[in-house]
Write a protein that holds these residues in place. Structure first.
Motif, PDB file in Angstrom:
ATOM      1  N   GLY A  78       0.822  -1.215   0.000  1.00 15.98           N
ATOM      2  CA  GLY A  78       0.000   0.000   0.000  1.00 15.98           C
ATOM      3  C   GLY A  78       0.845   1.251   0.000  1.00 15.98           C
ATOM      4  O   GLY A  78       0.533   2.237  -0.685  1.00 15.98           O
ATOM      5  N   MET A  79       1.939   1.222   0.753  1.00 14.49           N
ATOM      6  CA  MET A  79       2.823   2.378   0.810  1.00 14.49           C
ATOM      7  C   MET A  79       3.466   2.628  -0.554  1.00 14.49           C
ATOM      8  O   MET A  79       3.526   3.778  -1.022  1.00 14.49           O
ATOM      9  N   VAL A  80       3.926   1.588  -1.220  1.00 18.87           N
ATOM     10  CA  VAL A  80       4.535   1.735  -2.550  1.00 18.87           C
ATOM     11  C   VAL A  80       3.486   2.230  -3.549  1.00 18.87           C
ATOM     12  O   VAL A  80       3.762   3.121  -4.362  1.00 18.87           O
ATOM     13  N   ALA A  81       2.271   1.686  -3.477  1.00 19.11           N
ATOM     14  CA  ALA A  81       1.209   2.119  -4.387  1.00 19.11           C
ATOM     15  C   ALA A  81       0.873   3.596  -4.174  1.00 19.11           C
ATOM     16  O   ALA A  81       0.707   4.356  -5.145  1.00 19.11           O
ATOM     17  N   MET A  82       0.786   4.026  -2.921  1.00 20.96           N
ATOM     18  CA  MET A  82       0.484   5.422  -2.641  1.00 20.96           C
ATOM     19  C   MET A  82       1.617   6.337  -3.112  1.00 20.96           C
ATOM     20  O   MET A  82       1.370   7.433  -3.611  1.00 20.96           O
ATOM     21  N   ALA A  83       2.839   5.888  -2.986  1.00 20.61           N
ATOM     22  CA  ALA A  83       3.984   6.687  -3.459  1.00 20.61           C
ATOM     23  C   ALA A  83       3.940   6.828  -4.980  1.00 20.61           C
ATOM     24  O   ALA A  83       4.196   7.919  -5.514  1.00 20.61           O
ATOM     25  N   VAL A  84       3.596   5.749  -5.673  1.00 19.05           N
ATOM     26  CA  VAL A  84       3.501   5.809  -7.134  1.00 19.05           C
ATOM     27  C   VAL A  84       2.366   6.743  -7.559  1.00 19.05           C
ATOM     28  O   VAL A  84       2.541   7.602  -8.446  1.00 19.05           O
ATOM     29  N   VAL A  85       1.209   6.618  -6.924  1.00 18.36           N
ATOM     30  CA  VAL A  85       0.079   7.488  -7.255  1.00 18.36           C
ATOM     31  C   VAL A  85       0.396   8.928  -6.915  1.00 18.36           C
ATOM     32  O   VAL A  85       0.056   9.850  -7.678  1.00 18.36           O
ATOM     33  N   LEU A  86       1.073   9.158  -5.808  1.00 14.37           N
ATOM     34  CA  LEU A  86       1.477  10.518  -5.441  1.00 14.37           C
ATOM     35  C   LEU A  86       2.388  11.111  -6.506  1.00 14.37           C
ATOM     36  O   LEU A  86       2.205  12.259  -6.928  1.00 14.37           O
ATOM     37  N   GLY A  87       3.359  10.311  -6.962  1.00 13.18           N
ATOM     38  CA  GLY A  87       4.255  10.801  -8.021  1.00 13.18           C
ATOM     39  C   GLY A  87       3.509  11.116  -9.304  1.00 13.18           C
ATOM     40  O   GLY A  87       3.762  12.143  -9.950  1.00 13.18           O
ATOM     41  N   ILE A 107       1.858   8.003   5.556  1.00 14.39           N
ATOM     42  CA  ILE A 107       2.071   7.972   7.010  1.00 14.39           C
ATOM     43  C   ILE A 107       1.203   6.891   7.645  1.00 14.39           C
ATOM     44  O   ILE A 107       1.657   6.149   8.530  1.00 14.39           O
ATOM     45  N   LEU A 108      -0.034   6.770   7.184  1.00 11.72           N
ATOM     46  CA  LEU A 108      -0.937   5.738   7.689  1.00 11.72           C
ATOM     47  C   LEU A 108      -0.362   4.347   7.454  1.00 11.72           C
ATOM     48  O   LEU A 108      -0.396   3.495   8.349  1.00 11.72           O
ATOM     49  N   CYS A 109       0.186   4.102   6.271  1.00  9.66           N
ATOM     50  CA  CYS A 109       0.783   2.792   5.994  1.00  9.66           C
ATOM     51  C   CYS A 109       1.960   2.519   6.934  1.00  9.66           C
ATOM     52  O   CYS A 109       2.133   1.401   7.414  1.00  9.66           O
ATOM     53  N   GLY A 110       2.752   3.531   7.217  1.00 11.47           N
ATOM     54  CA  GLY A 110       3.857   3.372   8.163  1.00 11.47           C
ATOM     55  C   GLY A 110       3.361   3.067   9.565  1.00 11.47           C
ATOM     56  O   GLY A 110       3.932   2.232  10.286  1.00 11.47           O
ATOM     57  N   ILE A 111       2.278   3.722   9.973  1.00 14.88           N
ATOM     58  CA  ILE A 111       1.696   3.459  11.297  1.00 14.88           C
ATOM     59  C   ILE A 111       1.182   2.022  11.376  1.00 14.88           C
ATOM     60  O   ILE A 111       1.366   1.338  12.390  1.00 14.88           O
ATOM     61  N   VAL A 112       0.540   1.560  10.309  1.00 19.16           N
ATOM     62  CA  VAL A 112       0.027   0.186  10.293  1.00 19.16           C
ATOM     63  C   VAL A 112       1.170  -0.820  10.378  1.00 19.16           C
ATOM     64  O   VAL A 112       1.062  -1.844  11.056  1.00 19.16           O
ATOM     65  N   TRP A 126      -8.011  -2.730  10.300  1.00 20.38           N
ATOM     66  CA  TRP A 126      -9.100  -1.768  10.183  1.00 20.38           C
ATOM     67  C   TRP A 126      -8.584  -0.387   9.804  1.00 20.38           C
ATOM     68  O   TRP A 126      -9.177   0.289   8.967  1.00 20.38           O
ATOM     69  N   LEU A 127      -7.510   0.020  10.426  1.00 14.55           N
ATOM     70  CA  LEU A 127      -6.955   1.333  10.135  1.00 14.55           C
ATOM     71  C   LEU A 127      -6.484   1.419   8.690  1.00 14.55           C
ATOM     72  O   LEU A 127      -6.717   2.420   8.006  1.00 14.55           O
ATOM     73  N   LEU A 128      -5.845   0.374   8.197  1.00 12.74           N
ATOM     74  CA  LEU A 128      -5.375   0.360   6.814  1.00 12.74           C
ATOM     75  C   LEU A 128      -6.546   0.411   5.838  1.00 12.74           C
ATOM     76  O   LEU A 128      -6.550   1.194   4.883  1.00 12.74           O
ATOM     77  N   ALA A 129      -7.563  -0.410   6.075  1.00 13.02           N
ATOM     78  CA  ALA A 129      -8.715  -0.441   5.171  1.00 13.02           C
ATOM     79  C   ALA A 129      -9.449   0.896   5.161  1.00 13.02           C
ATOM     80  O   ALA A 129      -9.721   1.462   4.091  1.00 13.02           O
ATOM     81  N   VAL A 130      -9.754   1.418   6.327  1.00 10.87           N
ATOM     82  CA  VAL A 130     -10.495   2.678   6.416  1.00 10.87           C
ATOM     83  C   VAL A 130      -9.656   3.829   5.874  1.00 10.87           C
ATOM     84  O   VAL A 130     -10.152   4.692   5.142  1.00 10.87           O
ATOM     85  N   GLY A 131      -8.369   3.842   6.193  1.00 11.51           N
ATOM     86  CA  GLY A 131      -7.494   4.924   5.734  1.00 11.51           C
ATOM     87  C   GLY A 131      -7.313   4.951   4.235  1.00 11.51           C
ATOM     88  O   GLY A 131      -7.365   6.023   3.616  1.00 11.51           O
ATOM     89  N   LEU A 132      -7.108   3.786   3.623  1.00  7.87           N
ATOM     90  CA  LEU A 132      -6.924   3.763   2.171  1.00  7.87           C
ATOM     91  C   LEU A 132      -8.215   4.098   1.439  1.00  7.87           C
ATOM     92  O   LEU A 132      -8.199   4.791   0.418  1.00  7.87           O
ATOM     93  N   ALA A 135      -8.513   7.827   1.716  1.00  4.48           N
ATOM     94  CA  ALA A 135      -7.579   8.524   0.821  1.00  4.48           C
ATOM     95  C   ALA A 135      -8.085   8.496  -0.618  1.00  4.48           C
ATOM     96  O   ALA A 135      -8.075   9.524  -1.317  1.00  4.48           O
ATOM     97  N   ILE A 136      -8.538   7.340  -1.062  1.00 11.22           N
ATOM     98  CA  ILE A 136      -9.048   7.232  -2.435  1.00 11.22           C
ATOM     99  C   ILE A 136     -10.337   8.043  -2.594  1.00 11.22           C
ATOM    100  O   ILE A 136     -10.539   8.726  -3.602  1.00 11.22           O
ATOM    101  N   GLY A 137     -11.208   7.973  -1.580  1.00 14.39           N
ATOM    102  CA  GLY A 137     -12.450   8.748  -1.626  1.00 14.39           C
ATOM    103  C   GLY A 137     -12.198  10.245  -1.619  1.00 14.39           C
ATOM    104  O   GLY A 137     -12.835  11.001  -2.360  1.00 14.39           O
TER     105      GLY A 137
END
Length: 144
Positions: A78-87, A107-112, A126-132, A135-137
């Motif tokens: 998830g962290m790698v995917a978010m970094a790619v989408v951010l870029g 940051i959320l992925c790092g916390i998880v 739960w935190l990962l699912a709700v957070g991602l 973020a997408i929403g």
């Protein structure tokens, strides 16, 4: 008591049912013993099958260590995917809102990952699912 009960004498023996010949009785006893043995064998087979099913179900469940490793791997992906989408989003539309949304997702992925390392895998899930999903929403709703 009714009068018919009173008329019978107390010492009158109760007639025994016709038992039949000794061979018939012996055959009946053997048949009953065979039925009991078959019933016991069926119960034992059922118990063994249930024990095998329970052992198989336990084998399919993840151990706590496996669950932690799986959660860490999913968070890392998830962290790698978010970094790619951010870029990609920064390349197409440079916005503080884009950096904020995807930065918080990173940051959320790092916390998880840290929660999973400390044994809090359910909370991390739960935190990962709700957070991602958030973020997408928020990317879909807030960022033009």
């Amino acid at each position: 008591m009714s009068t018919s009960d009173q008329e019978q004498s107390v010492d009158t023996p109760i007639p025994a049912p016709d038992a039949g010949t000794a061979a018939e009785v012996r055959a009946e006893v053997e048949a009953d013993a065979a039925d009991e043995a078959k019933a016991e064998a069926d119960v034992e087979a059922t118990d063994e099958a249930e024990a095998a099913d329970e052992a198989e179900a336990e084998d399919r469940r993840l151990t706590p260590r496996q669950a932690r490793r799986l959660r860490i791997a999913l968070s890392s992906v998830g962290m790698v995917a978010m970094a790619v989408v951010l870029g990609l989003r920064i390349a197409s539309r440079s916005s503080v809102l884009v950096v904020g949304v995807y930065g918080l997702a990173l940051i959320l992925c790092g916390i998880v990952i840290e929660l999973s390392r400390n044994g809090r895998t359910r909370l991390g899930s739960w935190l990962l699912a709700v957070g991602l999903v958030a973020a997408i929403g928020s990317d879909w709703l807030l960022i033009p």
